[in-house]
Design an enzyme around this catalytic site. Structure first.
Site, short mmCIF file in Angstrom:
data_model
loop_
_atom_site.label_atom_id
_atom_site.label_comp_id
_atom_site.label_asym_id
_atom_site.label_seq_id
_atom_site.Cartn_x
_atom_site.Cartn_y
_atom_site.Cartn_z
N CYS A 1 0.87 -1.17 0.00
CA CYS A 1 0.00 0.00 0.00
C CYS A 1 0.90 1.22 0.00
O CYS A 1 1.58 1.50 0.99
CB CYS A 1 -0.91 0.00 1.22
SG CYS A 1 -1.75 1.59 1.46
N ASN B 1 11.31 -1.74 -8.09
CA ASN B 1 11.37 -2.61 -9.27
C ASN B 1 10.00 -2.65 -9.94
O ASN B 1 8.99 -3.00 -9.29
CB ASN B 1 11.75 -4.03 -8.87
CG ASN B 1 11.92 -4.94 -10.08
OD1 ASN B 1 12.88 -4.81 -10.83
ND2 ASN B 1 10.98 -5.86 -10.27
N GLU B 2 9.95 -2.24 -11.21
CA GLU B 2 8.72 -2.35 -12.01
C GLU B 2 7.50 -1.85 -11.24
O GLU B 2 6.53 -2.58 -11.00
CB GLU B 2 8.51 -3.80 -12.48
CG GLU B 2 9.60 -4.27 -13.42
CD GLU B 2 9.46 -5.73 -13.83
OE1 GLU B 2 10.13 -6.14 -14.78
OE2 GLU B 2 8.68 -6.46 -13.18
N CYS C 1 -4.40 0.44 -4.24
CA CYS C 1 -4.93 -0.13 -3.01
C CYS C 1 -6.19 0.66 -2.64
O CYS C 1 -6.30 1.85 -2.96
CB CYS C 1 -3.88 -0.03 -1.90
SG CYS C 1 -4.47 -0.48 -0.26
N CYS D 1 -5.63 4.68 2.07
CA CYS D 1 -5.71 5.21 0.71
C CYS D 1 -6.91 6.13 0.55
O CYS D 1 -6.86 7.13 -0.17
CB CYS D 1 -5.77 4.07 -0.29
SG CYS D 1 -4.20 3.20 -0.49
N GLU E 1 16.17 -4.96 -18.62
CA GLU E 1 15.82 -6.38 -18.53
C GLU E 1 15.23 -6.85 -19.85
O GLU E 1 14.39 -6.18 -20.43
CB GLU E 1 14.78 -6.65 -17.44
CG GLU E 1 15.25 -6.61 -16.02
CD GLU E 1 14.13 -7.03 -15.06
OE1 GLU E 1 13.25 -7.84 -15.47
OE2 GLU E 1 14.10 -6.54 -13.92
N TRP F 1 6.24 -16.92 -17.35
CA TRP F 1 4.98 -16.46 -16.76
C TRP F 1 3.82 -16.36 -17.76
O TRP F 1 2.73 -15.94 -17.39
CB TRP F 1 5.18 -15.11 -16.06
CG TRP F 1 6.00 -14.11 -16.83
CD1 TRP F 1 7.33 -13.89 -16.71
CD2 TRP F 1 5.55 -13.21 -17.85
NE1 TRP F 1 7.75 -12.90 -17.58
CE2 TRP F 1 6.67 -12.45 -18.27
CE3 TRP F 1 4.30 -12.94 -18.42
CZ2 TRP F 1 6.59 -11.46 -19.25
CZ3 TRP F 1 4.22 -11.96 -19.40
CH2 TRP F 1 5.35 -11.24 -19.81
N GLU G 1 10.63 -18.13 -10.45
CA GLU G 1 11.17 -17.87 -11.78
C GLU G 1 12.32 -18.80 -12.14
O GLU G 1 13.19 -18.46 -12.94
CB GLU G 1 11.60 -16.40 -11.88
CG GLU G 1 10.41 -15.46 -11.76
CD GLU G 1 10.79 -14.01 -12.02
OE1 GLU G 1 10.49 -13.51 -13.12
OE2 GLU G 1 11.36 -13.37 -11.12
N PHE H 1 12.31 -21.31 -14.05
CA PHE H 1 12.32 -21.71 -15.46
C PHE H 1 12.45 -20.52 -16.40
O PHE H 1 12.33 -20.68 -17.62
CB PHE H 1 11.05 -22.50 -15.78
CG PHE H 1 10.97 -23.80 -15.01
CD1 PHE H 1 11.95 -24.77 -15.14
CD2 PHE H 1 9.92 -24.04 -14.14
CE1 PHE H 1 11.89 -25.95 -14.43
CE2 PHE H 1 9.85 -25.22 -13.42
CZ PHE H 1 10.84 -26.19 -13.56
#
Length: 673
Positions: free
Chosen positions: A118, A152-153, A161, A166, A312, A320, A360, A362
């Site tokens: 959140c 990250n991302e 949220c 919020c 990346e 995924w 992750e 694979f």
């Protein structure tokens, strides 16, 4: 001014996410030996390491990271150091369970994945600021440090949220944005369905309701959620700027993936020192290299044309999607260098060493489970050498031919409930127009709807449902001053609050297009209509039709059947020194190709019929020269014309006349002069 290139990096960036904490420390020395063999110049470290760096509240263990950064520095590998704020430790959530986000239906997520945050939670903000400060104080001047990687991302997998924190934050945001509750009522049209508010305290997030909620409220909540996440990024960025001056700060975007359509990257691009992006092939049967080019063009555009960095992508298959095929031999190099051609200052991967455990395991990596006796490893080493030979391109810029308007706020509004048909997909139209431009060998810049477009002979608007009056005036001036404009249906319909523009459709586009639309007439699923041009040739169209009334525009194609039979389907309007085209139905590739061919003639863009299909040609230019990149995505050898001789950088050979590009290969020529 903050530094905008990785500190101390003298080559193109090559490497990947490095997660040594997943391995015994004895493996680290093997890793750096192999990094040297592959030509790795930079790795991303520490992105998910909060639980190791702060194993208990206020207790820190930096010893392992000290040793790692020293080892990388000794071996000539620069470091993109992460702040690990995407994955707070379990002890934090047990102390502050309210920091876990709540869905619109009231479900609170649990610990055990990533990105479950959140962003309005004060305890999270305090903890994130603390760990960022500790890292900056310890490593802000470390000799290995090239740049900072915040979080990250952002927006993946949770962008919004709906908890009580919020709700309170949303009310404050509304008060700051609108000033009064009366202004909120006006913007949201709360007179409809008796939704009027008399106090900010009455307003909640757009939680689950028995039927569709207020679209203005839903649109503003998307803006609020994006702005809230961006606040947290700025908090960390400012700490890093203060404690680690001269080191650029970034976070990895996902500009063209639908998984991250909750982020307004036009706004985010102004906040980072260096734009970086993650890109993964969507293996749904389409030509993956076209989507890759689109993602790279969009990322470069978010960077305002400046060099950016692919932070990346994958060496081979990912893990995924429903089906995750391996990349074909040579595809990794083509994918990597295609990003470079379109502005990236290198090619980074997720990840360096393939994981044995976790979600992750694979997902492909630079160093696969099979080790160095694998095709992937051999191609990684070859790619490292290729990138090293391309060092002269650093700092050059990609040359574009046309602009495509793109706006995340319009996507948000378009995708709200209760539109004329669920079969119209604005993103599908953007992809379709881009693919035709790609097949015509035209390099695309994406542009905000209110941007200065005067540099482009052709501007395309694939689907811009939400358009401000300012954007409409800008497009009108663009055409009057000699530009060529192409607009697709269901554009210019609503303003920034999702309120329909006064008067006939298409609102601020009426004058520039020279027409009005009396009514939309979406087609039933599977239904098609025929459209004809003056010589009687026919095309099929589907999904959407309109009752178009020319008011200065000339019909080019006309509906031959259906409810709109006899009405214009495609029009052309001369205005001032330029021309505006409008297409009121969904055309397939052939129809769009014909339309854009005519528009390109109006724009005086030279046809590039001498370039084979799926042979991609892109240019970068700057003080160090002009570089022509040629990619052969086919199984047959091809030749590409050169306007001047030059040196092919990957082979060292001279090239003149027509450049030979073998099947599946890449060639990069530094043109003479």
């Amino acid at each position: 001014m903050p530094e905008t290139t990785p500190k101390g990096l003298t080559r193109l960036a090559f490497g990947g996410d490095y997660n040594p904490e997943q391995w015994p420390e004895s493996v680290w020395h093997e890793d750096v030996r192999l990094m040297r063999e592959a030509g790795v110049s930079m790795v991303s470290v520490g992105i998910f390491s909060w639980a190791l760096l702060e194993p208990a509240p206020g207790q820190y263990d930096f010893g392992w990271l000290d040793r790692l950064l020293d080892l990388l520095h000794e071996n000539g590998v620069r470091v993109d150091l992460g702040t690990p704020t995407v994955a707070p430790p379990v002890w934090f959530y047990r102390a502050h369970p309210e920091a876990l986000p709540v869905t619109a239906d009231g479900t609170r997520y649990e610990f055990g994945s990533r990105g479950a945050i959140c962003h309005s939670n004060a305890d999270y903000r305090t903890a994130a600021a603390n760990i960022t400060t500790r890292l900056a104080e310890r490593y802000g001047d470390h000799p290995a440090l090239a740049m900072w990687h915040v979080h990250n991302e952002y927006g993946v997998p949770v962008s919004a949220c709906y908890c009580d924190s919020c709700a309170a934050h949303f009310r404050r945001w509304l008060a700051t944005t609108y000033g009064t509750v009366e202004a909120v009522n006006e913007a949201w049209g709360t007179a409809f369905w008796g939704q009027r508010y008399t106090d900010f305290e009455q307003i909640n997030p757009p939680r689950l309701t028995p039927t569709v909620g207020n679209p203005g409220q839903a649109l503003d909540y998307k803006r609020f959620a994006d702005a809230t996440i961006r606040e947290n990024f700025r908090m960390e960025r400012d700490i890093l700027h203060r404690l680690s001056p001269g080191v650029p700060v970034t976070t990895n975007f996902m500009t063209a993936l639908s998984q991250c359509d909750s982020i307004d990257y036009w706004a985010w691009g102004r906040e980072v020192d260096l734009v970086t992006n993650d890109h993964y092939l969507i293996t749904d049967g389409r030509r993956t290299h076209v989507n890759l080019a689109m993602a790279a063009d969009l990322t470069r555009s978010v960077a305002d044309g400046a060099p950016w960095l692919l932070l990346e992508h994958s060496t081979s298959g990912i893990n995924w999607q429903a089906r995750n095929p391996a990349k074909a031999p040579g595809q990794m190099a083509r994918n990597s260098l295609a990003h470079v051609a379109r502005g990236s200052e290198g090619a980074m991967f997720f990840q360096w060493r393939q994981s044995r455990r976790g979600a992750e395991k694979f997902h492909s990596a630079m160093l696969p489970h099979g080790g160095t006796d694998t095709r992937v490893w051999r191609e990684v080493v070859e790619l490292g050498a290729a990138l090293d030979s391309l060092s002269p391109i650093r700092g050059t810029r990609t040359v574009a031919d046309v602009a495509v308007l793109w706006d995340w706020h319009s996507w948000w509004a378009q995708n709200l409930d209760w539109r004329p048909t669920e079969d119209h997909d604005a993103r599908e139209r953007a992809d379709a127009f881009y693919e035709v431009l790609y097949d015509r060998h035209l390099t695309v810049d994406f542009a905000h709807p209110e941007a200065d477009l005067s540099a482009y002979p052709l501007v395309v608007v694939p689907a811009l449902y939400l358009m401000t009056e300012a954007a409409g005036l800008s497009l009108k001036r663009y055409v009057e001053n000699g530009g060529t404009l192409v607009v697709s249906y269901f554009s210019g319909i609503v303003d920034e609050h999702d309120a329909v523009h006064e008067g006939a459709y298409p609102g601020p586009l009426r004058d520039v297009l020279g027409l009005t639309v009396e009514e939309f007439s979406p087609l039933l699923k599977g239904e098609q209509v025929r459209i004809t041009d003056p010589d009687g040739s026919e095309l099929g169209a589907d999904v959407w039709t309109e009752f178009v009334v020319p008011r200065g525009a000339e019909p080019v194609w006309t509906y031959a059947d259906g409810l709109t039979a006899g009405h214009p389907a495609v029009t052309r309007h001369r205005l001032g020194e330029g021309t505006a085209w409008y297409v009121s139905t969904r055309l397939g590739h052939d129809g769009l190709d014909a339309l854009l061919g005519w528009a390109a003639e109006d724009a005086r863009l030279d046809p590039r019929a001498d370039l084979p299909h799926d042979v991609e040609v892109v240019r970068r230019t700057g003080e160090s020269g002009t570089f022509l990149f040629a990619f052969n995505h086919t199984t047959a050898d091809a030749k590409v014309p050169l306007e001047s001789p030059g040196t092919e950088l990957l082979t060292g050979e001279r090239a003149a006349g027509r450049l030979a590009v073998p099947a599946g290969a890449v060639r990069v020529v530094r043109l003479d002069g």
